[in-house]
Design a protein around this motif. Structure first.
Motif, PDB file in Angstrom:
ATOM      1  N   GLY A  40       4.677 -13.957  -7.708  1.00  0.00           N
ATOM      2  CA  GLY A  40       4.073 -12.645  -8.026  1.00  0.00           C
ATOM      3  C   GLY A  40       3.807 -11.588  -7.149  1.00  0.00           C
ATOM      4  O   GLY A  40       3.926 -10.427  -7.471  1.00  0.00           O
ATOM      5  N   ALA A  41       4.028 -12.067  -5.786  1.00  0.00           N
ATOM      6  CA  ALA A  41       3.993 -11.000  -4.677  1.00  0.00           C
ATOM      7  C   ALA A  41       5.389 -10.274  -4.834  1.00  0.00           C
ATOM      8  O   ALA A  41       5.160  -8.894  -4.578  1.00  0.00           O
ATOM      9  N   ALA A  42       6.160 -10.924  -5.168  1.00  0.00           N
ATOM     10  CA  ALA A  42       7.695 -10.225  -5.166  1.00  0.00           C
ATOM     11  C   ALA A  42       7.766  -9.191  -6.380  1.00  0.00           C
ATOM     12  O   ALA A  42       7.981  -7.982  -6.301  1.00  0.00           O
ATOM     13  N   ALA A  43       7.040  -9.607  -7.579  1.00  0.00           N
ATOM     14  CA  ALA A  43       6.994  -8.927  -8.731  1.00  0.00           C
ATOM     15  C   ALA A  43       6.112  -7.463  -8.482  1.00  0.00           C
ATOM     16  O   ALA A  43       6.191  -6.418  -9.000  1.00  0.00           O
ATOM     17  N   ASP A  44       5.170  -7.953  -7.782  1.00  0.00           N
ATOM     18  CA  ASP A  44       3.997  -6.673  -7.442  1.00  0.00           C
ATOM     19  C   ASP A  44       4.827  -6.031  -6.479  1.00  0.00           C
ATOM     20  O   ASP A  44       4.631  -4.619  -6.636  1.00  0.00           O
ATOM     21  N   ALA A  45       5.759  -6.339  -5.502  1.00  0.00           N
ATOM     22  CA  ALA A  45       6.525  -5.353  -4.607  1.00  0.00           C
ATOM     23  C   ALA A  45       7.373  -4.394  -5.480  1.00  0.00           C
ATOM     24  O   ALA A  45       7.637  -3.235  -5.197  1.00  0.00           O
ATOM     25  N   VAL A  46       8.046  -5.101  -6.602  1.00  0.00           N
ATOM     26  CA  VAL A  46       8.997  -4.429  -7.426  1.00  0.00           C
ATOM     27  C   VAL A  46       8.490  -3.130  -8.082  1.00  0.00           C
ATOM     28  O   VAL A  46       8.681  -1.956  -8.185  1.00  0.00           O
ATOM     29  N   THR A  47       7.162  -3.532  -8.586  1.00  0.00           N
ATOM     30  CA  THR A  47       6.384  -2.912  -9.372  1.00  0.00           C
ATOM     31  C   THR A  47       5.929  -1.529  -8.662  1.00  0.00           C
ATOM     32  O   THR A  47       5.907  -0.406  -8.953  1.00  0.00           O
TER      33      THR A  47
END
Length: 410
Positions: A40-47
């Motif tokens: 989730g943290a990685a997806a948030d960083a990409v977003t």
């Protein structure tokens, strides 16, 4: 006990954060992982990299099902009716116009127009419907007809698919929703549907529409008979087409919910269902799997700009949490929804609640159109957004989620 992210998962996540393309094998490894926080943290960083602005968006539209008649048999669908069933309907223009006017009065700029695969309505009927809608409501975008419907129009009219799309576009069709995607793997589609377009046909409709300069969304309904590898195959087919056309504006995914009262009407419907799957017996997946799959989709679909939360199927809290797991859009106010509701999943959020969900997540809510352009005034208030949650902190997910409808997204 402290959970440590395995080095192989850390490597894959950092690769995505750095903007490198994931392989199908890496996508499967992420889906197999249970490290929801790190993913989730990685997806948030990409977003945040793709959308560094302090805004998160929503739109106001209405899902109008012009008919519930469908010649296909989908094992997850509790909405459709056979053509001669007493509950079968086709909306009159008068009823349709009333629904559109109510949407406009609430500040909406779009309607989501979808139905079933009606075996008796000719292409001219749809053209006339579109023209009359645009004549009366020229400012409203018609986000209409899922790829299975459009492929059906092509088959019953015996006209080339491009011709069908050109005629509908000339009549007023503005953009295409991504409904009817389910899982874009023929093994799965043949198990859960009969009489409905297969993978290549679904993609062909979108490719032809994109070649005409049109835009569409894409979707995935998961958590039923598909494997994790097939979820990634679905995402990969979308990514390949987007590389070619750049016509998808957004991706939306949601979980299947077993319809407890799916209507298998009469002998013909029972005959059509033979060889299918009793999806009411498939255990539902919950918020953990939804958030993880959406986050992986954000990491994998590096060429699709927007990810939409599915609060309609997941509920307010999980829908809000999706903004921390790769989504940059809360989706629609959804003034009316019929397909998902028929499956037993009914969530209703007011416009104030949607805006509050965005604000409480640390962002400024903005209304957008189908092209993800802001259409509201800014700043709307003097209130400052709350600080954004820091990536990497543990997140507690509550609630269960799911839907049975495959055609009710935008």
């Amino acid at each position: 006990m402290i959970s440590v992210t395995p080095p192989v998962i850390e490597h894959i996540l950092q690769k995505a954060i750095d903007g490198q393309r994931l392989t199908p094998e890496e996508g499967v490894q992420l889906l197999q992982s249970h490290d929801l926080t790190a993913i989730g943290a990685a997806a948030d960083a990409v977003t945040r990299r793709l959308h560094p602005e302090p805004f998160r968006t929503y739109n106001i539209d209405r899902n109008i099902n012009y008919s519930n008649v469908c010649a296909a048999v989908c094992d997850f669908c509790a909405f459709y009716r056979p053509v001669e069933h007493p509950e079968a309907y086709v909306l009159t223009k008068e009823v349709l116009f009333e629904k559109i006017q109510e949407t406009v009065d609430l500040g909406g700029d779009q309607i989501l127009l979808q139905g079933g695969l009606h075996p008796k309505l000719p292409l001219e009927w749809y053209e006339d419907l579109l023209r009359s809608m645009k004549e009366k409501f020229p400012q409203v975008n018609i986000h209409g007809f899922s790829p299975p419907e459009l492929y059906h129009f092509h088959k019953i009219s015996k006209l080339p698919l491009k011709t069908v799309l050109e005629r509908l576009k000339a009549a007023g069709l503005g953009s295409l929703p991504g409904g009817g995607g389910e899982i874009l793997v023929d093994r799965v589609r043949k198990l859960i549907t009969r009489g409905k377009v297969l993978t290549d046909g679904w993609l062909e409709v979108n490719e032809a529409w994109h070649e005409l300069g049109g835009r569409s969304t894409c979707t995935m309904m998961f958590g039923h008979v598909e494997t994790l590898e097939e979820r990634i195959e679905h995402l990969d087919r979308l990514r390949q087409l987007q590389d070619k056309t750049k016509g998808f504006t957004a991706f939306i995914c949601w979980t299947h919910q077993a319809p407890g009262h799916a209507p298998w009407f009469g002998k013909d419907a029972e005959e059509g269902r033979k060889g299918g799957v009793d999806m009411s017996q498939i255990p539902e997946v919950g918020a953990f799997e939804y958030l993880k799959t959406q986050a992986v989709a954000r990491l994998y679909l590096d060429n699709i700009p927007n990810i939409q939360s599915s609060w309609v199927t997941q509920g307010e809290k999980v829908g809000q949490m999706a903004l921390m797991f790769g989504a940059n859009d809360m989706g629609s106010l959804m003034i009316e929804e019929n397909v998902v509701a028929q499956a037993g999943t009914v969530f209703h959020l007011s416009l104030d609640t949607i805006r509050r969900c965005i604000s409480d997540a640390g962002y400024i809510p903005r209304q957008r159109n189908v092209y993800y352009e802001y259409i509201d005034e800014y700043p709307p208030t003097n209130a400052a957004p709350r600080p954004r949650p820091l990536p990497g902190l543990p997140v507690l997910a509550t609630g269960s989620c799911g839907t049975g409808g495959g055609c009710s997204t935008n």
